[in-house]
Design a protein around this motif. Structure first.
Motif, PDB file in Angstrom:
ATOM      1  N   SER A   1       0.836  -1.206   0.000  1.00 47.89           N
ATOM      2  CA  SER A   1       0.000   0.000   0.000  1.00 47.89           C
ATOM      3  C   SER A   1       0.869   1.253   0.000  1.00 47.89           C
ATOM      4  CB  SER A   1      -0.920   0.006   1.224  1.00 47.89           C
ATOM      5  OG  SER A   1      -1.748  -1.139   1.247  1.00 47.89           O
TER       6      SER A   1
ATOM      7  N   VAL B   1       2.332   2.011  -3.423  1.00 48.34           N
ATOM      8  CA  VAL B   1       1.349   2.627  -4.313  1.00 48.34           C
ATOM      9  C   VAL B   1       1.193   4.112  -3.992  1.00 48.34           C
ATOM     10  CG1 VAL B   1      -1.073   2.655  -5.008  1.00 48.34           C
ATOM     11  CG2 VAL B   1       0.091   0.472  -4.648  1.00 48.34           C
TER      12      VAL B   1
ATOM     13  N   VAL C   1       0.724  -7.260 -10.293  1.00 48.26           N
ATOM     14  CA  VAL C   1      -0.594  -6.615 -10.369  1.00 48.26           C
ATOM     15  C   VAL C   1      -0.549  -5.226  -9.737  1.00 48.26           C
ATOM     16  CG1 VAL C   1      -2.978  -6.727  -9.547  1.00 48.26           C
ATOM     17  CG2 VAL C   1      -1.882  -8.777 -10.458  1.00 48.26           C
ATOM     18  N   VAL C   2       0.024  -5.140  -8.542  1.00 47.71           N
ATOM     19  CA  VAL C   2       0.108  -3.856  -7.839  1.00 47.71           C
ATOM     20  C   VAL C   2       0.989  -2.871  -8.605  1.00 47.71           C
ATOM     21  CG1 VAL C   2       0.942  -2.732  -5.734  1.00 47.71           C
ATOM     22  CG2 VAL C   2      -0.342  -4.869  -5.583  1.00 47.71           C
ATOM     23  N   SER C   3       2.110  -3.349  -9.119  1.00 45.01           N
ATOM     24  CA  SER C   3       3.054  -2.472  -9.822  1.00 45.01           C
ATOM     25  C   SER C   3       2.466  -1.925 -11.118  1.00 45.01           C
ATOM     26  CB  SER C   3       4.352  -3.229 -10.120  1.00 45.01           C
ATOM     27  OG  SER C   3       4.989  -3.630  -8.927  1.00 45.01           O
ATOM     28  N   MET C   4       1.778  -2.770 -11.870  1.00 45.63           N
ATOM     29  CA  MET C   4       1.171  -2.308 -13.118  1.00 45.63           C
ATOM     30  C   MET C   4       0.070  -1.275 -12.849  1.00 45.63           C
ATOM     31  SD  MET C   4       2.461  -3.334 -15.913  1.00 45.63           S
ATOM     32  CE  MET C   4       3.683  -4.536 -16.461  1.00 45.63           C
ATOM     33  N   ALA C   5      -0.758  -1.543 -11.853  1.00 41.93           N
ATOM     34  CA  ALA C   5      -1.807  -0.589 -11.495  1.00 41.93           C
ATOM     35  C   ALA C   5      -1.190   0.737 -11.047  1.00 41.93           C
ATOM     36  CB  ALA C   5      -2.690  -1.167 -10.393  1.00 41.93           C
ATOM     37  N   THR C   6      -0.111   0.649 -10.288  1.00 33.64           N
ATOM     38  CA  THR C   6       0.570   1.859  -9.811  1.00 33.64           C
ATOM     39  C   THR C   6       1.185   2.643 -10.954  1.00 33.64           C
ATOM     40  OG1 THR C   6       1.072   0.759  -7.709  1.00 33.64           O
ATOM     41  CG2 THR C   6       2.375   2.704  -8.267  1.00 33.64           C
TER      42      THR C   6
ATOM     43  N   PHE D   1       0.352   2.734 -14.189  1.00 32.99           N
ATOM     44  CA  PHE D   1      -0.653   3.400 -15.016  1.00 32.99           C
ATOM     45  C   PHE D   1      -1.301   4.553 -14.269  1.00 32.99           C
ATOM     46  CE2 PHE D   1      -0.262  -0.282 -17.766  1.00 32.99           C
ATOM     47  CZ  PHE D   1      -0.523   0.247 -19.017  1.00 32.99           C
ATOM     48  N   ALA D   2      -1.582   4.368 -12.972  1.00 27.32           N
ATOM     49  CA  ALA D   2      -2.177   5.443 -12.182  1.00 27.32           C
ATOM     50  C   ALA D   2      -1.213   6.624 -12.066  1.00 27.32           C
ATOM     51  CB  ALA D   2      -2.555   4.930 -10.794  1.00 27.32           C
TER      52      ALA D   2
ATOM     53  N   GLY E   1       5.913  -0.706 -14.538  1.00 29.35           N
ATOM     54  CA  GLY E   1       5.334  -1.781 -13.740  1.00 29.35           C
ATOM     55  C   GLY E   1       6.269  -2.972 -13.634  1.00 29.35           C
TER      56      GLY E   1
ATOM     57  N   THR F   1       8.214  -4.550 -10.218  1.00 34.39           N
ATOM     58  CA  THR F   1       8.083  -5.980  -9.936  1.00 34.39           C
ATOM     59  C   THR F   1       9.448  -6.636  -9.797  1.00 34.39           C
ATOM     60  OG1 THR F   1       6.017  -6.045 -11.199  1.00 34.39           O
ATOM     61  CG2 THR F   1       7.087  -8.150 -10.738  1.00 34.39           C
TER      62      THR F   1
END
Length: 256
Positions: free
Chosen positions: A25, A28, A118-123, A125-126, A155, A159
């Motif tokens: 968390s 992110v 998953v967390v890294s890719m979302a981070t 792009f965000a 991302g 990772t």
């Protein structure tokens, strides 16, 4: 124990330990928040840049400015995933339940890597979209040349940082020793080696220096790096493979 059971067991371990959830968390929040701040400051100061600075300005890389601190949280995550069991003594029970040490390590690393990805890719792009919103007219679009590669690469970079830390923690077993080596290395030593003229040729082949190349879209005019974005990521992958191989060999040879 079957491979599917190992995966379920490792997933339960990760999500039941509060520290691993909090570190992800934090990665992110820090990456996105700092990227937005630096992007906003860059947009505010863009008109004051000289022509050379404007030519080398990379809006995509600017939105990833928080990655330098976010990766430290990913390092902590990678270390804790592996070394928590050693610090609590649970590793003996785990290896008794899964005597095939290669299966045990693959299950642990596989689950943790999938979660980190998953967390890294979302981070990534965000951080990109929010950073570009802060940059406004000076921002880039996902459809611009090289931008999508840089965002996906961001991302992958986060990772790989986590996976490299898992490999080092498997070798060292101690969370304090692992963090005591990795934190100064990435936060201090690598930066010094990469920015001092006498050591720059060595520093550019360190995992973070090489891997972060994938996030760059605009290449500075005076850049003489002997590899491109994917070449840099490939160098980082070699570091990760070496760390994991070392961890696996030592796990097979020594007692818990």
């Amino acid at each position: 124990m079957a491979a599917a059971q190992v995966v379920r067991s490792e997933w339960t371990k990760i999500r039941s330990v509060a520290s691993t959830v909090w570190t992800l968390s934090l990665a992110v929040v820090v990456t996105i928040a700092l990227g937005m701040l630096i992007s906003a400051l860059s947009a505010n100061g863009f008109d004051g840049m000289d022509p050379r600075q404007r030519l080398s300005f990379d809006p995509t890389l600017t939105s990833f400015a928080g990655m330098s601190l976010g990766q430290l949280a990913m390092i902590v995550f990678g270390v804790l995933v592996v070394s928590n069991e050693y610090s609590t003594g649970m590793i003996r029970a785990s290896l008794a339940a899964v005597p095939q040490r290669g299966v045990f390590l693959a299950g642990k690393l596989g689950v943790a890597t999938a979660l980190a990805l998953v967390v890294s890719m979302a981070t990534a792009f965000a951080a990109f979209f929010l950073g570009q919103a802060m940059l406004g007219a000076h921002g880039a679009s996902l459809g611009d040349d090289g931008v999508l590669r840089a965002v996906i690469g961001g991302g992958l970079y986060m990772t790989l940082i986590a996976v490299f830390s898992m490999g080092v923690a498997t070798v060292l077993r101690s969370p304090m020793l692992s963090l005591g080596i990795l934190m100064p290395f990435f936060f201090l030593v690598s930066g010094i080696l990469g920015n001092v003229d006498a050591t720059r040729r060595i520093g550019r082949f360190l995992p973070d220096q090489a891997g972060s190349r994938i996030m760059r879209v605009v290449v500075p005019l005076d850049d003489d790096t002997p590899y491109g974005p994917w070449g840099g990521l490939g160098i980082m992958v070699l570091w990760v493979v070496a760390a994991l191989a070392g961890g696996y060999l030592l796990l097979k040879k020594r007692d818990a």
